[in-house]
Motif scaffolding. Structure first.
Motif, PDB file in Angstrom:
ATOM      1  N   UNK A  99       1.055  -1.238  -0.062  1.00  0.00           N
ATOM      2  CA  UNK A  99      -0.050  -0.191  -0.109  1.00  0.00           C
ATOM      3  C   UNK A  99       0.774   1.206  -0.080  1.00  0.00           C
ATOM      4  N   UNK A 100       1.798   1.378   0.752  1.00  0.00           N
ATOM      5  CA  UNK A 100       2.645   2.739   1.082  1.00  0.00           C
ATOM      6  C   UNK A 100       4.081   2.102   1.407  1.00  0.00           C
ATOM      7  N   UNK A 101       4.908   1.689   0.310  1.00  0.00           N
ATOM      8  CA  UNK A 101       6.002   1.099   0.573  1.00  0.00           C
ATOM      9  C   UNK A 101       7.136   2.039   0.976  1.00  0.00           C
ATOM     10  N   UNK A 102       6.943   3.310   0.792  1.00  0.00           N
ATOM     11  CA  UNK A 102       7.894   4.483   1.103  1.00  0.00           C
ATOM     12  C   UNK A 102       7.291   4.918   2.501  1.00  0.00           C
ATOM     13  N   UNK A 103       6.376   4.732   3.007  1.00  0.00           N
ATOM     14  CA  UNK A 103       5.861   5.309   4.403  1.00  0.00           C
ATOM     15  C   UNK A 103       6.929   4.888   5.274  1.00  0.00           C
TER      16      UNK A 103
END
Length: 72
Positions: free
Chosen positions: A48-52
């Protein structure tokens, strides 16, 4: 998951390190709203948000796990 801003989380982290030493992983998974959002999708936070913050933390933990046990 941990919120390192909270004193209780800091105290617990230190207590775990004192009690268990080197078997405590260094990578911490930080609290992040993207985790809840990913669960609603349903997807992993890495999808969903790999760079979160949490997405990066999970990837870092996976690498630490591999590095720790790769040669054993």
């Amino acid at each position: 998951m941990v919120d390192t801003r909270l004193l209780v989380a800091q105290s617990l982290t230190e207590a775990l390190k004192e009690q268990y030493g080197d078997i405590v992983f260094k990578t911490m998974i930080h609290r992040c709203t993207d985790v809840s959002k990913a669960q609603c999708m349903p997807m992993s936070v890495v999808e969903y948000a790999p760079h979160s913050t949490a997405g990066s933390d999970y990837l870092d933990f996976a690498q630490e796990l591999i590095d720790t046990y790769e040669d054993k």
